[in-house]
Motif scaffolding. Structure first.
Motif, PDB file in Angstrom:
ATOM      1  N   GLU A  85      50.495  48.286  48.677  1.00  0.00           N
ATOM      2  CA  GLU A  85      51.507  49.067  48.030  1.00  0.00           C
ATOM      3  C   GLU A  85      50.925  49.720  46.930  1.00  0.00           C
ATOM      4  OE1 GLU A  85      54.536  46.228  46.785  1.00  0.00           O
ATOM      5  OE2 GLU A  85      55.805  46.755  48.524  1.00  0.00           O
ATOM      6  N   PRO A  86      51.774  50.982  46.604  1.00  0.00           N
ATOM      7  CA  PRO A  86      51.080  51.787  45.505  1.00  0.00           C
ATOM      8  C   PRO A  86      50.862  50.723  44.257  1.00  0.00           C
ATOM      9  CG  PRO A  86      52.811  52.903  46.485  1.00  0.00           C
ATOM     10  CD  PRO A  86      52.677  51.767  47.184  1.00  0.00           C
ATOM     11  N   HIS A  87      49.872  50.896  43.693  1.00  0.00           N
ATOM     12  CA  HIS A  87      49.749  50.021  42.278  1.00  0.00           C
ATOM     13  C   HIS A  87      48.588  50.361  41.327  1.00  0.00           C
ATOM     14  CE1 HIS A  87      46.810  48.620  45.164  1.00  0.00           C
ATOM     15  NE2 HIS A  87      45.872  48.152  44.022  1.00  0.00           N
ATOM     16  N   GLU A  88      48.664  50.198  40.134  1.00  0.00           N
ATOM     17  CA  GLU A  88      47.446  50.209  39.349  1.00  0.00           C
ATOM     18  C   GLU A  88      46.249  49.472  39.788  1.00  0.00           C
ATOM     19  OE1 GLU A  88      48.500  50.350  35.321  1.00  0.00           O
ATOM     20  OE2 GLU A  88      50.497  51.032  35.792  1.00  0.00           O
ATOM     21  N   ALA A  89      45.214  50.124  39.521  1.00  0.00           N
ATOM     22  CA  ALA A  89      43.775  49.478  39.928  1.00  0.00           C
ATOM     23  C   ALA A  89      43.769  48.074  39.301  1.00  0.00           C
ATOM     24  CB  ALA A  89      42.786  50.283  39.884  1.00  0.00           C
ATOM     25  N   GLY A  90      43.363  47.034  40.134  1.00  0.00           N
ATOM     26  CA  GLY A  90      43.327  45.753  39.403  1.00  0.00           C
ATOM     27  C   GLY A  90      44.614  44.989  39.266  1.00  0.00           C
TER      28      GLY A  90
END
Lengths: 88, 97, 549
Positions: free
Chosen positions: C99-104
């Motif tokens: 799913e779209p997410h911020e890295a890490g």
């Protein structure tokens, strides 16, 4: 095919084991122990060999062990259920 | 073992839980160093060790109520821990450093 | 011979651990027995889809090419090609995307499947598969408590379960030879429950020991890993693990294009190089690349524990074997570890062992249930000796808790299985609903049991279990008879098997409910299992009052 043979042998072996027990409740009389114990060891041995033939030694051993465990607690319960059914 | 066994529930149970874990880690740690291939053995040793540790832990915890008293449990298991950890750290920092 | 005082000591250990952990273990064992049929349940709960057969294995290369071209992320994550045609495999090809997410940051996943339209063009759809089987597995592993506390809790419970097994065997040893396989039915209820408890515990002892050890190791898995790293390995464990994981990793992409070998040919190459290996799925990594790989997950015939850590990787270009993690090729440590793991999960011996573990799991649940009954029954006898008829508060509370938690878990799991068909397409997040329904029934049953007392609620809740469980095959029957309901009835042996087993289970619950109702009405009045208690008590008080006058 060999699986069905192995399963039958193992279950029959456990049945003989149960019948050889002084606490068996399947028969109202007590058969002499030694023929049943001998039959049980022969059948379980044959069952183990067939499981090993169907699978491999380690898996065959564990399958025999677990089927035997199930049989050994199911048989006393089956006898108990029958006596419930008769109403004692 | 004359004189009977004292129940000492809490002291025995704590010895079993704490020192049992210590003994589990140290004995299985010794296996990691002295087992085939040694500490650098490639393969799945680290994941097998968890099961071995659980086994030792359960056994020590299970049988620790056989000690005569809570004090005896702490003393014997503590001594066993000391020896096992000494051996483990000798392996880790001296023999296989 | 074991001294009497040791037996007495261990009896206390066994009783107290048993009573405090028994209910958690009941849930773990009951749900665990169901997870033996995780795959049939997942198939039962999966809505009809285009299916694997819609694209033949010969047409699969075209489908794979189209997917790889249209969804580059899938190339990297791996495109799964299904081989078996089970109902829970929506199409020939599936893949997972982040799913779209911020890295890490932690993130969810979305599931895709793809098939070929009649004109040969690609049809891809994002659709979440049923998580019902995973939910049951979660209940099995953590009895529904969120991670990591559920794991730690079950670690503690499993450790104590191991201790109580040892204690139970020590208690039983003096009479073991005499009472082996003995199950006495009769007036002496304490004797009967004791026999019923012992016969299950002692015959299945090896199974229980393995379960206790493995469950402790997994429950404390993360802390034990850290403890090993800091105490034993001193940093070397991370290296060993990275080295170990390398054996399952597909080679990195080169960036150069390569011609892919068709799946049917890859399967032939697999058969030739790795006979006796039965693949379930193949996963393409870096499809279209010169270093593309096909991972085969599956089992090697006859080995213990070969599905989880087994598997081989073939080059998807040349079909040569590049990584081999089959059971027969594992190092000794890995092999022993895998065997221990498989003895918990029953990953060997095929259908025989699945059924054997199913019954062993139920027998375990029964072991803890009967253990609690035994505790209550023992207390009853003591209470009677002291001349009081009323049961103590603790036995009443434990009776209610036993009934509410055990039957609530059974009823909740049955209803949440049923919901997979009824709620499909009607609610937005079916996975969340599985949890809501389970907890609603579970907590509701506990409340009910405390409100009505063990005796009455046992009858109600057992009928509830029977009703929810019979709803499983009835739902399938309804779906088959009335297609406009929007549900489905699969015809495969595995899914029909789920319906049949549920039907038999419901019959058993109905039988238990009838027997419980009989006992509640006609059983000994001075028991938590009797509703005659109340009247009996007032009658006794009245007679005392009359006598006093």
């Amino acid at each position: 095919m060999v699986v069905i043979l192995a399963l039958t042998l193992t279950i029959c072996g456990c049945a003989c084991c149960y019948l050889a027990s002084p606490n068996q409740k399947w028969l109202s009389w007590f058969p002499s122990r030694w023929p049943f114990l001998a039959a049980a060891s022969l059948l379980l041995g044959a069952g183990l060999v067939s499981w090993i033939a169907a699978l491999r030694p380690l898996a065959g051993f564990f399958v025999t062990l677990h089927v035997a465990m199930v049989c050994l607690f199911v048989f006393p319960y089956s006898a108990a259920l029958r006596s419930f059914g008769r109403g004692n | 073992m004359a004189g009977g066994i004292r129940p000492d529930w809490w002291s025995k149970a704590s010895a079993g839980a704490i020192l049992g874990l210590g003994l589990a880690l140290s004995l299985v740690g010794l296996y990691a160093y002295l087992g085939p291939g040694g500490i650098n053995a490639p393969g799945g040793r680290y994941s097998l060790m968890r099961h071995l540790e659980a086994f030792v832990w359960i056994m020590v915890f299970g049988f620790c109520f056989l000690f005569r008293s809570g004090r005896a449990a702490w003393a014997w298991l503590g001594a066993a821990n000391l020896i096992a950890f000494a051996a483990l750290f000798a392996c880790r920092f001296y023999f296989f450093a | 011979m074991i001294r009497a005082e040791i037996v007495k000591l261990y009896k206390t250990v066994h009783t107290w651990i048993g009573v405090s952990c028994g209910l958690a273990l009941f849930i773990a064992f009951y749900a665990g027995a169901l997870t033996m049929f995780q795959e049939p349940i997942a198939r039962w709960a999966s809505p009809p889809a285009v299916g694997v057969e819609a694209v033949s294995l010969e047409d699969a290369p075209r489908l794979l090419e189209l997917v790889a071209a249209a969804y580059p992320e899938a190339r990297e994550e791996g495109i799964t090609l299904h081989l078996r045609g089970h109902e829970n495999e929506p199409a020939r090809v599936t893949w997972v995307e982040d799913e779209p997410h911020e890295a890490g940051q932690p993130h969810g996943h979305v599931h895709w499947w793809a098939t070929l339209k009649p004109d040969g063009s690609l049809m891809a759809k994002q659709e979440e598969p049923s998580d019902l089987a995973e939910f049951i597995n979660d209940v099995h592993m953590r009895i529904g408590i969120p991670n990591p506390w559920g794991s730690y809790f079950m670690g503690v419970v499993s450790l104590l379960y191991g201790v109580t097994l040892i204690a139970g065997v020590i208690v039983l040893l003096p009479s073991l030879a005499k009472d082996f396989l003995e199950l006495r039915i009769g007036k002496n209820l304490k004797r009967m429950w004791l026999d019923a408890h012992n016969v299950v515990g002692i015959t299945a002892l090896p199974f229980h020991l393995v379960i206790a050890v493995t469950a402790t190791a997994w429950g404390f898995g993360v802390p034990l890993w850290s403890a090993q790293e800091s105490v034993i390995f001193g940093g070397k464990q991370k290296i060993a693990m990275a080295h170990d994981l390398e054996r399952w990793r597909a080679p990195p992409p080169t960036g150069e294009a390569g011609a892919m070998m068709p799946p049917s040919q890859l399967l032939q190459r697999l058969n030739a190089q790795v006979p006796d290996f039965e693949p379930k799925v193949m996963v393409f990594r870096n499809f279209g690349d010169k270093a593309a790989a096909a991972k085969f997950a599956g089992a090697e015939r006859g080995y213990v524990g070969d599905t989880r850590f087994g598997g081989v990787i073939l080059s998807a270009v040349t079909g040569t074997l590049i990584k081999d993690n089959r059971a027969s090729r594992q190092d000794l440590d890995r092999r022993v570890g895998t065997v221990i793991l498989a003895l918990h999960t029953g990953e060997y011996g095929g259908i025989t062992i699945i059924w054997a573990y199913f019954f062993l799991g139920f027998s375990g649940a029964w072991l803890f249930y009967s253990g609690n009954l035994l505790w209550i029954e023992t207390r009853r006898k003591k209470a009677r000796k002291e001349g009081e008829v009323e049961q103590s508060r603790s036995t009443r509370l434990l009776g209610s808790a036993t009934v509410g938690i055990c039957l609530g878990c059974v009823a909740g799991l049955s209803l949440t299985i049923v919901a997979a068909k009824w709620l499909h397409g009607r609610v937005a997040d079916l996975d969340a609903w599985h949890a809501y329904i389970y907890y609603a029934v579970f907590l509701g049953s506990i409340t009910w049991a405390f409100a009505w007392g063990a005796a009455r609620s046992a009858v109600h809740l057992t009928w509830l279990c029977a009703a929810f469980t019979v709803a499983i095959p009835l739902t399938t029957l309804l779906a088959w008879a009335f297609p406009m309901l929007g549900m489905w009835a699969h015809g495969s042996a595995a899914t029909v098997g789920v319906d049949i087993v549920a039907f038999i289970g419901a019959l058993c619950f109905a039988w238990v409910a009838t027997a419980t109702a009989w006992r509640v009405k006609n059983g000994p009045a001075d028991s938590v299992w009797s509703i005659r208690k109340a009247e009996g008590r007032t009658a006794a008080r009245q007679s005392v009052a009359i006598a006093a006058e």
